[in-house]
Scaffold this motif. Structure first.
Motif, PDB file in Angstrom:
ATOM      1  N   TYR A  92       0.864  -1.184   0.000  1.00 15.68           N
ATOM      2  CA  TYR A  92       0.000   0.000   0.000  1.00 15.68           C
ATOM      3  C   TYR A  92       0.895   1.227   0.000  1.00 15.68           C
ATOM      4  O   TYR A  92       1.741   1.393   0.883  1.00 15.68           O
ATOM      5  CB  TYR A  92      -0.904  -0.018   1.240  1.00 15.68           C
ATOM      6  N   TYR A  93       0.729   2.067  -1.001  1.00 13.19           N
ATOM      7  CA  TYR A  93       1.545   3.276  -1.110  1.00 13.19           C
ATOM      8  C   TYR A  93       0.896   4.428  -0.343  1.00 13.19           C
ATOM      9  O   TYR A  93      -0.325   4.511  -0.236  1.00 13.19           O
ATOM     10  CB  TYR A  93       1.741   3.659  -2.574  1.00 13.19           C
ATOM     11  N   SER A  94       1.705   5.321   0.157  1.00 10.37           N
ATOM     12  CA  SER A  94       1.240   6.365   1.069  1.00 10.37           C
ATOM     13  C   SER A  94       0.395   7.427   0.372  1.00 10.37           C
ATOM     14  O   SER A  94       0.533   7.691  -0.829  1.00 10.37           O
ATOM     15  CB  SER A  94       2.431   7.039   1.745  1.00 10.37           C
ATOM     16  N   TYR A  95      -0.452   8.032   1.152  1.00 11.34           N
ATOM     17  CA  TYR A  95      -1.278   9.154   0.699  1.00 11.34           C
ATOM     18  C   TYR A  95      -0.404  10.336   0.309  1.00 11.34           C
ATOM     19  O   TYR A  95      -0.694  11.048  -0.672  1.00 11.34           O
ATOM     20  CB  TYR A  95      -2.241   9.518   1.831  1.00 11.34           C
ATOM     21  N   ALA A  96       0.684  10.547   1.044  1.00  7.87           N
ATOM     22  CA  ALA A  96       1.513  11.739   0.848  1.00  7.87           C
ATOM     23  C   ALA A  96       1.996  11.901  -0.589  1.00  7.87           C
ATOM     24  O   ALA A  96       1.974  13.003  -1.141  1.00  7.87           O
ATOM     25  CB  ALA A  96       2.721  11.692   1.788  1.00  7.87           C
ATOM     26  N   GLY A  97       2.436  10.806  -1.201  1.00  8.10           N
ATOM     27  CA  GLY A  97       3.003  10.922  -2.537  1.00  8.10           C
ATOM     28  C   GLY A  97       2.127  10.400  -3.644  1.00  8.10           C
ATOM     29  O   GLY A  97       2.556  10.385  -4.810  1.00  8.10           O
ATOM     30  N   ASN A  98       0.870  10.005  -3.323  1.00  9.88           N
ATOM     31  CA  ASN A  98       0.069   9.317  -4.333  1.00  9.88           C
ATOM     32  C   ASN A  98      -1.378   9.777  -4.440  1.00  9.88           C
ATOM     33  O   ASN A  98      -2.127   9.217  -5.244  1.00  9.88           O
ATOM     34  CB  ASN A  98       0.089   7.811  -4.044  1.00  9.88           C
TER      35      ASN A  98
END
Length: 465
Positions: free
Chosen positions: A198-204
């Motif tokens: 799961y990729y982070s909200y910050a960069g995606n």
């Protein structure tokens, strides 16, 4: 079930001193051989069992006798060539050794009769690769959680938030490179790794307006391949959907919004398929200890489609439902019984109104003391769409009717005169009175076991006032 993060690779030569002789692999089979030491005497059983992950738990698929040699217990399994998946060895599925099969013709095991979960695989490249992949992902997850915790102490400082965002984006980069490399060298492991990535909200995030909750709802399962018909044989699939449902329930979504997102996930699996069964049960487990309405809603769906006699999941869900007779957001069970004048009246006939279902009795002092407040609210809001149905736990009809008259309870009343054995008390889980719940115009439960001081606020909200 907790899955191990380390598998130990030993030299094949270590088997020789222990007296086991490897069986020559047959290209038409996969051979599993093992030796268990008997440190405390004989093994607790005369055979060992092989399990394969199925839906949400290991399922027994074979057992092999234990033979004695040099004071140790030996076993052999043969499976069809090309068998892949996630398996368990032991005497009990809750205390079994987890391992993977992926294009190997032979795997050897070594361990103790009294601690089968601690068995080690010997000379297994697939399990060595699996161990390293899991350990790497666990390390990245720990880093991710560490940064998440630091966000709590930024006090809104833009510079600190920006630095943590940069760290998150860097972790995302490591995750992408790891997943990409697995796709090239080991698609079998890449499938599971994707379910755990799961990729982070910050960069995606897709836009500045997208909230973190919206991002999670739309991206949490982005790396899960729903097209694989064998997902139900992968523990990570059950865990991924379960964790999605769990995290979704902790965002600022209404129950209807949660169900809309969950419906999209469930629609990616074919109804009636093992994958759909797995995803549906994972959604239920993800809502346990947090959202009874969703547990009941999806449990009923599961039992309607997949109920089986003598099945563990069926028994578990039926037990869960038995413990929650009334669920906020679900339709209230209909009440239909005798009125004081000998006719019959039903709760369902009150659809279109906001209804207070009031369990009481003429002999109940707290009920009688609460009645004037209910009378006041009834007259205040009855012309705006509010109504009351009293369900008495009396056994004496004369006393019941007299209490209605004495307290000026001019609304609807029913009773089976069963006292504490009343059918309706059992249906609604009433163990003490007064017991009041509020139902909306569509017949769904808004609130249960309402404190009298909060009743008017619930009524006003339900009426839109």
């Amino acid at each position: 079930m907790n899955f191990p993060t380390h598998l130990i690779l030993l030299l094949l030569a270590l088997w020789a001193p222990l007296g086991i002789q490897a069986q020559k692999p047959n290209k038409k089979t996969v051979v599993l051989q093992g030796m268990l030491t008997n440190a405390n005497g004989n093994c607790p059983a005369d055979s060992i069992r092989l399990y394969q992950w199925h839906i949400a738990m290991p399922k027994e698929i074979a057992k092999a006798p234990l033979t004695q040699a040099n004071g140790n217990s030996l076993f052999t399994f043969e499976l069809p060539a090309g068998t892949t998946g996630y398996f368990y060895l032991g005497f009990d599925p809750t205390k079994a050794k987890m391992f993977v099969l992926n294009k190997e013709q032979e795997i050897q095991f070594n361990g103790s009769c009294h601690e089968p979960a601690a068995m080690v695989t010997i000379g297994s490249l697939a399990n060595d690769q699996y161990a390293r992949a899991v350990a790497h992902q666990q390390n990245l997850f720990n880093q991710f959680v560490g940064v998440i915790q630091q966000y709590r102490f930024t006090s809104g400082d833009p510079a600190k938030i920006a630095e943590l965002d940069r760290q998150m984006i860097a972790i995302d980069g490591f995750k992408r490179r790891h997943l990409d490399s697995l796709k090239k060298v080991n698609p079998f492991l890449a499938k599971q790794a994707g379910m755990n990535t799961y990729y982070s909200y910050a960069g995606n995030k897709l836009s500045p307006e997208q909230t973190e909750g919206q991002y999670l709802a739309e991206s949490f399962l982005a790396n899960t391949d729903f097209s694989d018909p064998d997902n139900y044989r992968t523990p990570a699939f059950f865990e991924a959907v379960k964790n999605y449902a769990f995290n979704l329930g902790r965002q600022d979504f209404t129950v209807e919004q949660q169900r809309a997102y969950l419906a999209k996930v469930l629609s990616k699996t074919a109804e009636g398929s093992p994958n759909h069964q797995t995803a549906l049960f994972a959604v239920i487990v993800g809502n346990l200890n947090g959202n009874e309405a969703n547990v009941a809603f999806y449990s009923k769906q599961y039992l309607a489609k997949y109920r089986r006699p003598n099945d563990e999941i069926t028994a578990f869900l039926e037990d869960q439902l038995s413990k929650m007779p009334i669920v906020i957001g679900e339709e209230a069970p209909n009440i239909e019984d005798a009125t004081p004048d000998g006719n019959t009246y039903s709760l369902k006939s009150m659809r279109g109104k906001v209804v207070l279902v009031d369990f009481w009795a003429s002999w109940c002092g707290p009920c009688r003391r609460a009645n004037p407040h209910v009378v006041e609210l009834y007259h205040k809001y009855k012309d705006k769409g509010f109504d009351v149905i009293g369900v008495s736990l009396d056994q004496n009809k004369e006393k019941w009717v007299k209490a209605i008259q004495d307290d000026n309870l001019t609304w609807h009343h029913v009773s089976d005169l069963g006292g504490w054995q009343s059918k309706w008390a059992r249906v609604y889980g009433v163990s003490a009175i007064p017991h009041a719940l509020l139902i909306d115009r569509e017949g769904r439960v808004i609130a249960n076991k309402i404190n009298p001081g909060e009743l008017e606020n619930y009524i006003r909200k339900a009426l839109g006032l």
